[in-house]
Design an enzyme around this catalytic site. Structure first.
Site, PDB file in Angstrom:
ATOM      1  N   LYS A  81      30.363 -27.650  -8.433  1.00 48.77           N
ATOM      2  CA  LYS A  81      30.850 -26.564  -9.283  1.00 48.77           C
ATOM      3  C   LYS A  81      29.713 -25.588  -9.569  1.00 48.77           C
ATOM      4  O   LYS A  81      28.583 -26.012  -9.866  1.00 48.77           O
ATOM      5  CB  LYS A  81      31.383 -27.118 -10.597  1.00 48.77           C
ATOM      6  CG  LYS A  81      32.438 -26.235 -11.253  1.00 48.77           C
ATOM      7  CD  LYS A  81      33.766 -26.303 -10.528  1.00 48.77           C
ATOM      8  CE  LYS A  81      34.906 -25.764 -11.375  1.00 48.77           C
ATOM      9  NZ  LYS A  81      36.199 -25.910 -10.659  1.00 48.77           N
ATOM     10  N   THR A  98      35.761 -31.120  -8.481  1.00 50.92           N
ATOM     11  CA  THR A  98      34.798 -30.152  -9.027  1.00 50.92           C
ATOM     12  C   THR A  98      35.080 -29.866 -10.495  1.00 50.92           C
ATOM     13  O   THR A  98      34.160 -29.529 -11.244  1.00 50.92           O
ATOM     14  CB  THR A  98      34.811 -28.833  -8.228  1.00 50.92           C
ATOM     15  OG1 THR A  98      36.075 -28.190  -8.378  1.00 50.92           O
ATOM     16  CG2 THR A  98      34.540 -29.095  -6.754  1.00 50.92           C
ATOM     17  N   ASP A  99      36.333 -30.022 -10.932  1.00 50.35           N
ATOM     18  CA  ASP A  99      36.638 -29.851 -12.346  1.00 50.35           C
ATOM     19  C   ASP A  99      35.965 -30.947 -13.177  1.00 50.35           C
ATOM     20  O   ASP A  99      35.512 -30.695 -14.304  1.00 50.35           O
ATOM     21  CB  ASP A  99      38.150 -29.879 -12.568  1.00 50.35           C
ATOM     22  CG  ASP A  99      38.534 -29.474 -13.976  1.00 50.35           C
ATOM     23  OD1 ASP A  99      38.306 -28.298 -14.339  1.00 50.35           O
ATOM     24  OD2 ASP A  99      39.034 -30.337 -14.730  1.00 50.35           O
ATOM     25  N   PHE A 128      -3.894   2.075  -2.056  1.00 52.77           N
ATOM     26  CA  PHE A 128      -3.494   1.558  -0.748  1.00 52.77           C
ATOM     27  C   PHE A 128      -4.128   2.440   0.319  1.00 52.77           C
ATOM     28  O   PHE A 128      -3.691   3.565   0.557  1.00 52.77           O
ATOM     29  CB  PHE A 128      -1.974   1.532  -0.591  1.00 52.77           C
ATOM     30  CG  PHE A 128      -1.528   0.744   0.622  1.00 52.77           C
ATOM     31  CD1 PHE A 128      -1.928  -0.566   0.804  1.00 52.77           C
ATOM     32  CD2 PHE A 128      -0.712   1.329   1.570  1.00 52.77           C
ATOM     33  CE1 PHE A 128      -1.523  -1.294   1.913  1.00 52.77           C
ATOM     34  CE2 PHE A 128      -0.300   0.615   2.676  1.00 52.77           C
ATOM     35  CZ  PHE A 128      -0.702  -0.704   2.852  1.00 52.77           C
ATOM     36  N   ARG A 146      -1.988   5.454  -7.270  1.00 50.51           N
ATOM     37  CA  ARG A 146      -0.544   5.555  -7.088  1.00 50.51           C
ATOM     38  C   ARG A 146       0.162   4.746  -8.173  1.00 50.51           C
ATOM     39  O   ARG A 146      -0.440   3.911  -8.852  1.00 50.51           O
ATOM     40  CB  ARG A 146      -0.123   5.025  -5.714  1.00 50.51           C
ATOM     41  CG  ARG A 146      -0.362   3.533  -5.517  1.00 50.51           C
ATOM     42  CD  ARG A 146       0.221   3.022  -4.213  1.00 50.51           C
ATOM     43  NE  ARG A 146       0.011   1.575  -4.063  1.00 50.51           N
ATOM     44  CZ  ARG A 146       0.553   0.833  -3.114  1.00 50.51           C
ATOM     45  NH1 ARG A 146       1.347   1.388  -2.207  1.00 50.51           N
ATOM     46  NH2 ARG A 146       0.325  -0.472  -3.046  1.00 50.51           N
ATOM     47  N   VAL A 162      -0.182  -4.753  -2.809  1.00 53.78           N
ATOM     48  CA  VAL A 162       0.715  -5.762  -3.383  1.00 53.78           C
ATOM     49  C   VAL A 162       0.315  -7.141  -2.867  1.00 53.78           C
ATOM     50  O   VAL A 162       0.317  -8.137  -3.602  1.00 53.78           O
ATOM     51  CB  VAL A 162       2.181  -5.446  -3.035  1.00 53.78           C
ATOM     52  CG1 VAL A 162       3.108  -6.540  -3.545  1.00 53.78           C
ATOM     53  CG2 VAL A 162       2.596  -4.098  -3.619  1.00 53.78           C
ATOM     54  N   GLN A 163      -0.063  -7.205  -1.590  1.00 53.07           N
ATOM     55  CA  GLN A 163      -0.448  -8.490  -0.988  1.00 53.07           C
ATOM     56  C   GLN A 163      -1.615  -9.125  -1.744  1.00 53.07           C
ATOM     57  O   GLN A 163      -1.588 -10.320  -2.067  1.00 53.07           O
ATOM     58  CB  GLN A 163      -0.821  -8.284   0.484  1.00 53.07           C
ATOM     59  CG  GLN A 163       0.346  -8.018   1.411  1.00 53.07           C
ATOM     60  CD  GLN A 163       0.722  -6.546   1.522  1.00 53.07           C
ATOM     61  OE1 GLN A 163       0.400  -5.749   0.636  1.00 53.07           O
ATOM     62  NE2 GLN A 163       1.399  -6.185   2.592  1.00 53.07           N
ATOM     63  N   ASN A 169       8.239  -3.394  -3.265  1.00 46.09           N
ATOM     64  CA  ASN A 169       7.377  -2.287  -3.683  1.00 46.09           C
ATOM     65  C   ASN A 169       8.282  -1.084  -3.927  1.00 46.09           C
ATOM     66  O   ASN A 169       8.733  -0.421  -3.002  1.00 46.09           O
ATOM     67  CB  ASN A 169       6.339  -1.978  -2.603  1.00 46.09           C
ATOM     68  CG  ASN A 169       5.281  -1.004  -3.091  1.00 46.09           C
ATOM     69  OD1 ASN A 169       5.345  -0.514  -4.219  1.00 46.09           O
ATOM     70  ND2 ASN A 169       4.307  -0.719  -2.248  1.00 46.09           N
ATOM     71  N   HIS A 220       9.125   2.419  -4.669  1.00 48.46           N
ATOM     72  CA  HIS A 220       8.345   3.631  -4.435  1.00 48.46           C
ATOM     73  C   HIS A 220       8.721   4.749  -5.412  1.00 48.46           C
ATOM     74  O   HIS A 220       9.899   5.001  -5.682  1.00 48.46           O
ATOM     75  CB  HIS A 220       8.566   4.125  -3.004  1.00 48.46           C
ATOM     76  CG  HIS A 220       8.165   3.120  -1.963  1.00 48.46           C
ATOM     77  ND1 HIS A 220       6.917   2.550  -1.915  1.00 48.46           N
ATOM     78  CD2 HIS A 220       8.861   2.573  -0.934  1.00 48.46           C
ATOM     79  CE1 HIS A 220       6.846   1.711  -0.905  1.00 48.46           C
ATOM     80  NE2 HIS A 220       8.023   1.697  -0.300  1.00 48.46           N
TER      81      HIS A 220
END
Length: 305
Positions: free
Chosen positions: A11, A59-60, A163, A180, A235-236, A262, A264
Protein backbone atom coordinates in the site's frame (compact mmCIF):
# COMPACT_ATOMS: atom_id res chain seq x y z
CA UNK A 1 7.69 -20.30 -21.31
CA UNK A 2 7.92 -17.55 -18.72
CA UNK A 3 8.70 -17.28 -15.04
CA UNK A 4 8.16 -14.74 -12.30
CA UNK A 5 11.55 -13.18 -11.59
CA UNK A 6 10.66 -10.95 -8.66
CA UNK A 7 7.64 -9.24 -7.20
CA UNK A 8 6.42 -7.08 -4.36
CA UNK A 9 3.15 -5.43 -3.46
CA UNK A 10 1.58 -3.35 -0.72
CA UNK A 11 0.00 0.00 0.00
CA UNK A 12 1.21 3.48 -0.89
CA UNK A 13 0.14 6.97 0.15
CA UNK A 14 -0.96 5.97 3.64
CA UNK A 15 -0.97 9.32 5.42
CA UNK A 16 -1.19 10.30 9.05
CA UNK A 17 -0.42 13.16 11.40
CA UNK A 18 0.33 12.32 15.02
CA UNK A 19 0.41 14.68 17.99
CA UNK A 20 2.79 14.28 20.93
CA UNK A 21 1.76 16.05 24.13
CA UNK A 22 4.19 17.08 26.84
CA UNK A 23 3.40 15.13 30.02
CA UNK A 24 3.98 18.16 32.23
CA UNK A 25 2.10 20.59 29.98
CA UNK A 26 -0.43 18.97 27.59
CA UNK A 27 -0.78 22.25 25.67
CA UNK A 28 2.87 21.98 24.65
CA UNK A 29 2.86 19.69 21.65
CA UNK A 30 4.80 18.34 18.69
CA UNK A 31 3.43 16.98 15.42
CA UNK A 32 4.74 14.57 12.83
CA UNK A 33 3.13 14.08 9.41
CA UNK A 34 4.04 11.10 7.24
CA UNK A 35 3.18 9.50 3.93
CA UNK A 36 4.02 5.78 4.13
CA UNK A 37 4.46 3.02 1.55
CA UNK A 38 4.96 -0.60 2.59
CA UNK A 39 5.73 -3.33 0.05
CA UNK A 40 5.85 -7.02 0.94
CA UNK A 41 7.98 -9.79 -0.61
CA UNK A 42 7.85 -13.53 -0.06
CA UNK A 43 5.63 -16.52 -0.76
CA UNK A 44 3.19 -14.83 -3.07
CA UNK A 45 4.22 -16.39 -6.39
CA UNK A 46 1.03 -18.39 -6.91
CA UNK A 47 -1.08 -15.24 -6.70
CA UNK A 48 0.71 -14.11 -9.86
CA UNK A 49 1.25 -17.40 -11.69
CA UNK A 50 -1.86 -19.40 -10.73
CA UNK A 51 -4.39 -16.72 -9.74
CA UNK A 52 -4.38 -18.19 -6.21
CA UNK A 53 -5.01 -15.39 -3.71
CA UNK A 54 -4.77 -17.51 -0.55
CA UNK A 55 -1.35 -16.13 0.40
CA UNK A 56 -2.11 -12.47 -0.19
CA UNK A 57 -2.24 -10.16 2.80
CA UNK A 58 -4.69 -7.59 1.35
CA UNK A 59 -3.28 -4.15 0.71
CA UNK A 60 -6.16 -2.80 2.80
CA UNK A 61 -4.78 -4.85 5.71
CA UNK A 62 -1.37 -3.28 5.08
CA UNK A 63 -2.98 0.15 5.26
CA UNK A 64 -4.82 -0.67 8.49
CA UNK A 65 -1.63 -2.05 10.01
CA UNK A 66 0.32 1.13 9.26
CA UNK A 67 -2.33 3.28 10.92
CA UNK A 68 -2.87 1.07 13.97
CA UNK A 69 0.88 0.75 14.55
CA UNK A 70 1.28 4.51 14.13
CA UNK A 71 -1.28 4.95 16.91
CA UNK A 72 0.07 2.28 19.27
CA UNK A 73 3.85 2.62 18.81
CA UNK A 74 6.49 5.36 18.86
CA UNK A 75 6.89 7.15 15.52
CA UNK A 76 9.60 9.67 16.51
CA UNK A 77 11.90 9.45 14.60
CA UNK A 78 10.38 7.83 11.52
CA UNK A 79 13.45 5.66 10.96
CA UNK A 80 12.34 3.83 14.12
CA UNK A 81 8.79 3.47 12.77
CA UNK A 82 10.09 2.08 9.47
CA UNK A 83 12.04 -0.60 11.37
CA UNK A 84 9.01 -1.30 13.56
CA UNK A 85 6.84 -1.94 10.50
CA UNK A 86 9.46 -4.23 8.97
CA UNK A 87 9.65 -6.21 12.21
CA UNK A 88 5.86 -6.42 12.51
CA UNK A 89 5.17 -7.72 9.00
CA UNK A 90 8.01 -10.26 8.96
CA UNK A 91 7.09 -11.64 12.38
CA UNK A 92 3.31 -11.70 11.98
CA UNK A 93 3.27 -13.37 8.55
CA UNK A 94 5.62 -16.34 8.22
CA UNK A 95 5.54 -16.21 4.41
CA UNK A 96 6.65 -12.55 4.29
CA UNK A 97 10.38 -12.73 3.60
CA UNK A 98 11.11 -9.06 3.08
CA UNK A 99 9.67 -5.60 3.53
CA UNK A 100 10.36 -2.29 1.85
CA UNK A 101 9.25 0.81 3.74
CA UNK A 102 9.36 4.30 2.25
CA UNK A 103 8.29 7.37 4.25
CA UNK A 104 7.98 11.01 3.28
CA UNK A 105 7.97 13.36 6.26
CA UNK A 106 6.53 16.85 5.95
CA UNK A 107 8.36 19.69 7.70
CA UNK A 108 6.29 21.48 10.34
CA UNK A 109 8.00 23.99 12.63
CA UNK A 110 6.79 26.12 15.50
CA UNK A 111 7.01 29.87 15.02
CA UNK A 112 7.52 32.85 17.36
CA UNK A 113 4.81 35.39 18.12
CA UNK A 114 5.23 39.16 18.51
CA UNK A 115 6.31 38.64 22.11
CA UNK A 116 9.31 36.67 20.87
CA UNK A 117 8.14 33.38 22.36
CA UNK A 118 7.64 30.28 20.24
CA UNK A 119 4.03 29.15 20.42
CA UNK A 120 3.53 25.77 22.10
CA UNK A 121 1.18 24.18 19.57
CA UNK A 122 1.07 26.25 16.39
CA UNK A 123 3.13 25.27 13.34
CA UNK A 124 3.96 26.51 9.88
CA UNK A 125 4.60 24.26 6.92
CA UNK A 126 8.15 24.37 5.55
CA UNK A 127 7.30 22.75 2.20
CA UNK A 128 8.00 21.74 -0.43
CA UNK A 129 11.05 20.47 1.48
CA UNK A 130 10.59 16.98 2.92
CA UNK A 131 12.58 14.30 4.71
CA UNK A 132 12.73 10.90 2.98
CA UNK A 133 13.34 7.54 4.66
CA UNK A 134 13.76 4.18 2.94
CA UNK A 135 14.27 0.85 4.70
CA UNK A 136 14.68 -2.50 2.97
CA UNK A 137 14.82 -5.61 5.15
CA UNK A 138 15.25 -9.26 4.14
CA UNK A 139 14.25 -11.74 6.86
CA UNK A 140 16.09 -14.74 5.42
CA UNK A 141 19.49 -13.11 4.97
CA UNK A 142 19.08 -10.50 7.69
CA UNK A 143 20.26 -7.83 5.26
CA UNK A 144 19.17 -4.34 6.22
CA UNK A 145 19.59 -1.18 4.13
CA UNK A 146 18.52 2.13 5.67
CA UNK A 147 18.76 5.49 3.96
CA UNK A 148 17.40 8.91 4.78
CA UNK A 149 17.58 12.22 3.01
CA UNK A 150 16.44 15.73 2.17
CA UNK A 151 14.31 16.50 -0.86
CA UNK A 152 13.30 19.84 -2.43
CA UNK A 153 15.25 22.18 -0.15
CA UNK A 154 15.50 25.17 -2.49
CA UNK A 155 18.49 27.47 -2.01
CA UNK A 156 19.95 30.41 -3.91
CA UNK A 157 22.93 32.70 -3.47
CA UNK A 158 23.38 35.80 -5.59
CA UNK A 159 27.18 35.69 -5.65
CA UNK A 160 30.00 33.49 -4.41
CA UNK A 161 29.83 31.05 -7.31
CA UNK A 162 32.19 30.65 -10.25
CA UNK A 163 32.52 28.44 -13.30
CA UNK A 164 35.58 28.68 -15.53
CA UNK A 165 38.41 26.54 -16.86
CA UNK A 166 35.98 24.00 -18.31
CA UNK A 167 36.60 22.01 -21.47
CA UNK A 168 35.77 23.96 -24.62
CA UNK A 169 35.16 22.73 -28.17
CA UNK A 170 33.39 23.88 -31.32
CA UNK A 171 30.00 23.28 -29.61
CA UNK A 172 30.78 25.49 -26.62
CA UNK A 173 28.98 28.83 -26.29
CA UNK A 174 29.05 29.19 -22.50
CA UNK A 175 31.28 32.02 -21.27
CA UNK A 176 33.54 31.52 -18.24
CA UNK A 177 32.56 33.52 -15.17
CA UNK A 178 33.96 34.26 -11.72
CA UNK A 179 30.64 35.61 -10.42
CA UNK A 180 27.24 34.05 -10.97
CA UNK A 181 23.98 33.15 -9.22
CA UNK A 182 23.87 29.61 -7.88
CA UNK A 183 20.54 27.97 -7.11
CA UNK A 184 19.40 24.38 -6.69
CA UNK A 185 16.75 22.09 -5.24
CA UNK A 186 18.70 19.90 -2.84
CA UNK A 187 18.17 16.14 -3.15
CA UNK A 188 20.55 14.55 -0.63
CA UNK A 189 20.58 10.95 0.62
CA UNK A 190 22.76 9.21 3.16
CA UNK A 191 23.05 5.46 3.65
CA UNK A 192 23.86 4.11 7.08
CA UNK A 193 26.74 1.67 7.43
CA UNK A 194 25.55 -1.93 8.00
CA UNK A 195 28.35 -2.32 10.54
CA UNK A 196 26.64 0.39 12.61
CA UNK A 197 23.10 -0.87 11.97
CA UNK A 198 23.36 -4.62 11.39
CA UNK A 199 19.75 -5.51 12.31
CA UNK A 200 16.35 -4.08 13.21
CA UNK A 201 17.08 -3.99 16.94
CA UNK A 202 20.12 -1.80 16.29
CA UNK A 203 17.82 0.71 14.57
CA UNK A 204 15.68 0.95 17.70
CA UNK A 205 18.79 1.44 19.84
CA UNK A 206 20.15 4.11 17.49
CA UNK A 207 16.83 5.92 17.61
CA UNK A 208 16.94 5.95 21.42
CA UNK A 209 20.44 7.45 21.26
CA UNK A 210 19.32 10.20 18.88
CA UNK A 211 21.44 9.09 15.90
CA UNK A 212 18.83 9.73 13.23
CA UNK A 213 17.84 13.22 14.35
CA UNK A 214 21.52 14.11 14.76
CA UNK A 215 22.37 12.83 11.29
CA UNK A 216 19.49 14.67 9.64
CA UNK A 217 20.21 17.94 11.44
CA UNK A 218 23.93 17.65 10.69
CA UNK A 219 23.44 16.88 6.99
CA UNK A 220 20.98 19.73 6.59
CA UNK A 221 23.21 22.22 8.40
CA UNK A 222 26.32 21.16 6.47
CA UNK A 223 24.40 21.56 3.21
CA UNK A 224 23.22 25.06 4.09
CA UNK A 225 26.53 26.21 5.60
CA UNK A 226 28.79 25.08 2.77
CA UNK A 227 26.37 26.34 0.16
CA UNK A 228 26.50 29.79 1.75
CA UNK A 229 30.15 30.03 2.76
CA UNK A 230 32.06 28.26 -0.01
CA UNK A 231 33.19 30.29 -3.01
CA UNK A 232 31.96 27.55 -5.28
CA UNK A 233 34.21 26.51 -8.15
CA UNK A 234 31.41 24.31 -9.51
CA UNK A 235 28.34 22.42 -8.34
CA UNK A 236 30.49 19.28 -8.57
CA UNK A 237 33.13 20.60 -6.17
CA UNK A 238 30.60 21.95 -3.67
CA UNK A 239 28.52 18.78 -3.51
CA UNK A 240 31.66 16.68 -2.96
CA UNK A 241 32.75 18.91 -0.09
CA UNK A 242 29.28 18.68 1.47
CA UNK A 243 29.38 14.89 1.29
CA UNK A 244 32.89 14.69 2.74
CA UNK A 245 31.97 16.87 5.71
CA UNK A 246 28.85 14.83 6.49
CA UNK A 247 30.97 11.66 6.44
CA UNK A 248 33.48 13.30 8.76
CA UNK A 249 30.80 14.37 11.25
CA UNK A 250 28.70 11.17 11.25
CA UNK A 251 30.84 8.01 11.34
CA UNK A 252 27.74 5.79 11.16
CA UNK A 253 27.05 6.97 7.61
CA UNK A 254 28.49 4.78 4.85
CA UNK A 255 28.03 7.12 1.88
CA UNK A 256 26.33 10.34 0.86
CA UNK A 257 24.65 11.08 -2.47
CA UNK A 258 23.53 14.38 -3.94
CA UNK A 259 21.49 15.11 -7.03
CA UNK A 260 21.48 18.85 -7.72
CA UNK A 261 19.84 20.66 -10.61
CA UNK A 262 21.69 23.82 -11.56
CA UNK A 263 18.82 26.29 -11.87
CA UNK A 264 20.00 28.94 -14.30
CA UNK A 265 19.44 32.66 -13.88
CA UNK A 266 20.49 34.54 -17.00
CA UNK A 267 21.22 38.24 -17.38
CA UNK A 268 18.75 40.09 -19.58
CA UNK A 269 20.26 41.56 -22.73
CA UNK A 270 19.15 45.20 -22.58
CA UNK A 271 21.56 46.60 -25.16
CA UNK A 272 18.58 47.28 -27.43
CA UNK A 273 17.59 49.88 -24.82
CA UNK A 274 21.09 51.32 -24.65
CA UNK A 275 21.86 49.59 -21.34
CA UNK A 276 25.23 47.88 -21.78
CA UNK A 277 26.26 47.24 -18.19
CA UNK A 278 23.37 45.18 -16.83
CA UNK A 279 24.73 43.04 -14.02
CA UNK A 280 21.76 42.79 -11.66
CA UNK A 281 18.62 41.95 -13.64
CA UNK A 282 18.14 38.26 -14.42
CA UNK A 283 15.43 36.00 -15.72
CA UNK A 284 14.85 32.50 -14.31
CA UNK A 285 15.33 29.92 -17.07
CA UNK A 286 12.83 27.11 -16.46
CA UNK A 287 14.66 24.69 -18.76
CA UNK A 288 16.95 23.22 -19.75
CA UNK A 289 18.98 23.02 -16.56
CA UNK A 290 22.18 21.37 -15.52
CA UNK A 291 21.81 18.20 -13.42
CA UNK A 292 24.75 16.92 -11.39
CA UNK A 293 24.92 13.74 -9.29
CA UNK A 294 27.53 12.19 -7.04
CA UNK A 295 27.95 9.50 -4.41
CA UNK A 296 30.82 9.87 -1.95
CA UNK A 297 31.92 7.04 0.32
CA UNK A 298 34.77 6.30 2.66
CA UNK A 299 38.20 5.31 1.38
CA UNK A 300 39.02 1.63 1.65
CA UNK A 301 36.66 -1.32 1.74
CA UNK A 302 37.38 -1.86 5.44
CA UNK A 303 36.82 1.68 6.65
CA UNK A 304 36.23 1.60 10.40
CA UNK A 305 33.46 3.35 12.28
Amino acid sequence: MSQLVKSSYGKANVKFLKVKKDRQNPKKQEVIEANVMVLLRGGFDESYTKADNSSIVPTDTVKNTILVEAKTSEVWPLERFAAHLAKHFTEKYSHVDGVEVSIIQQRWSKYPLSNGKVHDHSFKHEGPETKRIHLDYDKRSGKLVLTAGIKDLTVLKSTGSMFYGFHECDYTTLKPTTDRILSTDVDATWEFDPKALPDLNSVFQAADKGLFDYTYNTARQVTLELFALENSASVQATMYNMSAEILAKVPEVKEVSYALPNKHYILFNLEWKGIKDNDDLFYPASDPNGYIKSTVGRQGANAKL
